[in-house]
Each structure stands twice: as C-alpha cells, then as structure tokens.
Design a protein around this motif. Structure first.
Motif, PDB file in Angstrom:
ATOM      1  N   ASN A 150      48.957  42.979  43.842  1.00 24.41           N
ATOM      2  CA  ASN A 150      48.272  42.234  42.787  1.00 24.41           C
ATOM      3  C   ASN A 150      48.079  43.149  41.581  1.00 24.41           C
ATOM      4  OD1 ASN A 150      46.018  41.085  41.187  1.00 24.41           O
ATOM      5  ND2 ASN A 150      46.034  39.530  42.792  1.00 24.41           N
ATOM      6  N   HIS A 152      46.967  42.483  38.580  1.00 22.11           N
ATOM      7  CA  HIS A 152      45.689  42.313  37.876  1.00 22.11           C
ATOM      8  C   HIS A 152      44.631  43.218  38.498  1.00 22.11           C
ATOM      9  CE1 HIS A 152      42.033  40.578  36.217  1.00 22.11           C
ATOM     10  NE2 HIS A 152      41.600  40.431  37.456  1.00 22.11           N
ATOM     11  N   ASN A 153      44.534  43.199  39.825  1.00 20.77           N
ATOM     12  CA  ASN A 153      43.545  44.046  40.489  1.00 20.77           C
ATOM     13  C   ASN A 153      43.802  45.524  40.208  1.00 20.77           C
ATOM     14  OD1 ASN A 153      42.443  41.708  41.517  1.00 20.77           O
ATOM     15  ND2 ASN A 153      43.311  41.953  43.569  1.00 20.77           N
ATOM     16  N   GLU A 154      45.072  45.915  40.210  1.00 16.93           N
ATOM     17  CA  GLU A 154      45.390  47.318  39.941  1.00 16.93           C
ATOM     18  C   GLU A 154      45.104  47.688  38.489  1.00 16.93           C
ATOM     19  OE1 GLU A 154      48.992  48.901  41.499  1.00 16.93           O
ATOM     20  OE2 GLU A 154      48.953  47.631  43.302  1.00 16.93           O
ATOM     21  N   GLU A 157      41.374  48.328  38.300  1.00 23.54           N
ATOM     22  CA  GLU A 157      41.074  49.661  38.838  1.00 23.54           C
ATOM     23  C   GLU A 157      41.465  50.744  37.837  1.00 23.54           C
ATOM     24  OE1 GLU A 157      43.012  50.056  42.582  1.00 23.54           O
ATOM     25  OE2 GLU A 157      41.906  48.404  43.522  1.00 23.54           O
ATOM     26  N   GLN A 162      35.265  46.713  37.744  1.00 21.00           N
ATOM     27  CA  GLN A 162      35.147  46.165  39.085  1.00 21.00           C
ATOM     28  C   GLN A 162      34.652  44.718  39.050  1.00 21.00           C
ATOM     29  OE1 GLN A 162      32.606  48.940  41.150  1.00 21.00           O
ATOM     30  NE2 GLN A 162      34.289  50.342  41.547  1.00 21.00           N
ATOM     31  N   SER A 165      37.721  40.426  42.343  1.00 19.84           N
ATOM     32  CA  SER A 165      39.159  40.586  42.452  1.00 19.84           C
ATOM     33  C   SER A 165      39.835  39.240  42.680  1.00 19.84           C
ATOM     34  CB  SER A 165      39.512  41.542  43.603  1.00 19.84           C
ATOM     35  OG  SER A 165      39.004  42.831  43.357  1.00 19.84           O
ATOM     36  N   GLU A 167      42.096  37.112  44.778  1.00 20.33           N
ATOM     37  CA  GLU A 167      42.557  37.105  46.157  1.00 20.33           C
ATOM     38  C   GLU A 167      43.904  36.401  46.300  1.00 20.33           C
ATOM     39  OE1 GLU A 167      41.064  38.876  48.304  1.00 20.33           O
ATOM     40  OE2 GLU A 167      39.351  39.320  46.987  1.00 20.33           O
ATOM     41  N   GLN A 190      40.986  33.786  34.738  1.00 23.38           N
ATOM     42  CA  GLN A 190      41.880  33.801  35.888  1.00 23.38           C
ATOM     43  C   GLN A 190      42.266  32.377  36.282  1.00 23.38           C
ATOM     44  OE1 GLN A 190      39.513  35.728  38.888  1.00 23.38           O
ATOM     45  NE2 GLN A 190      39.848  37.768  38.056  1.00 23.38           N
TER      46      GLN A 190
END
Length: 231
Positions: A150, A152-154, A157, A162, A165, A167, A190
């Motif tokens: 994913n 977007h999550n990376e 980070e 934070q 996230s 899923e 999102q």
C-alpha cells in the motif's frame, strides 16, 4: 463501467495493462484540458522501465587520428550508495503557464513495478513526497491487484504521519497541502476501489488554490471503450 482486473486472467491474457494505463492517462489529460481555465494545461507522461545497453567493442585497425577516450579517467568515487530511480511512471501533470510552465498538480496511476520491491516503492513515495512538500496537488490511483503493498500507507510513514491507514488494496487518494493559522497541514480524501464496482470522483487540488473534480469512472469507461475492453 465496473472496475476490471487488468492484471490477472482472463483480461491480462487479452490486453496489456501498460497500454491501458498509457491510454487512461491520455484521456484523463484530455478531460482536464476541457475543464481547466485559461493559463493551465495537462499532459500525460507515461514511462516504463526500458533498459538501454551501451556495448563496447574492440577494433584493432583504428586510424591514428581516432580520439582515445581513455586518456583521462576520474578517481574512485567518494561514496557508493544503493539507489533506485523510479522505473515506471504513469501520470498526468498539470501546469500553470503564468510564470512559464510550472507544475501545480499530478495524477499518479500506480504500476506493478511501483509496488514490486522496497526500493521501487521508496522511489515512488519519494517522488510523491517531493510533490507534496512543494505544495503540488496529488492524486494516487492504485488498481494493481497482483501486489499487496500500500503506497499511501508507506507515503504516510515517509512523511512521519500516522493517520488511519488504508486497509484496502485498491484505492484512490487525493492530497491537498493547505495552511491555516500560520501552520501547514495535509488534507487527504480516501476512496476504496472494488472490482466490479464503478470508480469514484475525487478532487484534484492544484497549487495556488484551484481544484477540479476528477471523474475516474468517466475516463475509465472511455478508455475501456476506445481500447475495446468489455466486461
């Protein structure tokens, strides 16, 4: 037009995903150019990993006047570090012409190579981070079904943020860099994507305050139709 799986059989055996992505970026740019105000334009930019080999050869009967390329050589490098440039790039770039062509927005269509290895994911999120840090509006669209990373999550980070996230494996995310009370913030929207379901409309916020709705469903349907891809 419901979202199809362009990366698995049966469709992947009949059509090339990179041709579809290339066409989709073209129709996205075309739709933007119909709605952007005077002083802005959109361009598709599709680049896939192509390796160019530079061969060396030996020829004994060179004329005396032939320049010798090895008369000077650099010293050893100061440092050698691992580095991964972005191999695949499928995007639509939006420019303002008020002070010469200036990038103000980008739509990134994720490719399998962008998600394949940690170094590739790092190169992709690094580019997205640069866009956001420059205040450039960004939309990421991921319909790649064969890899679970994913981006977007990376990216969150990487930005040391934070939020909740994502899923879901497939998604579209729109990002806006804004300022209030003297402090900058990152807003994002999102939208999970689901196979067999229609795609959403997402906002694209251009640097400078202008925003446009990006009708992913309309351009996706047009691309499928023009590419002769059916359900």
């Amino acid at each position: 037009m419901p979202l199809l799986d362009h990366f698995r059989p049966p469709l992947s055996l009949k059509r090339h995903w990179h041709s579809f992505h290339n066409a989709w970026s073209t129709y996205l740019a075309e739709a933007l150019n119909q709605s952007l105000p005077e002083g802005y334009f959109a361009e598709p930019n599709a680049q896939f990993g192509i390796e160019i080999d530079i061969a060396t050869f030996s020829e004994t009967n060179l004329p005396d006047s032939t320049p010798v390329a090895t008369q000077w050589t650099p010293r050893s490098p100061t440092a050698t570090l691992p580095f991964q440039p972005t191999t695949d790039s499928v995007e639509v770039q939006i420019f303002s012409t008020q002070a010469g062509p200036t990038l103000v927005g980008a739509i990134e269509l994720v490719s399998p190579a962008n998600k394949h290895r940690p170094t590739h994911r790092n190169a992709f999120t690094s580019k997205c981070q640069t866009y956001l840090q420059q205040g450039i509006g960004l939309v990421i669209v991921d319909i790649v079904t064969t890899l679970s990373a994913n981006l977007h999550n990376e990216l969150m980070e990487r930005l040391d943020l934070q939020p909740v996230s994502l899923e879901t494996g497939l998604y579209a995310v729109a990002y806006r860099v804004a300022e209030s009370d003297g402090a900058s913030r990152l807003d994002f929207w999102q939208e999970p994507l689901t196979l067999t379901k229609e795609l959403p409309t997402v906002p694209l916020f251009l640097k400078g305050g202008l925003f446009l709705p990006i009708d992913l469903e309309q351009t996706y349907h047009l691309t499928c139709t023009r590419q002769r891809i059916s359900e």
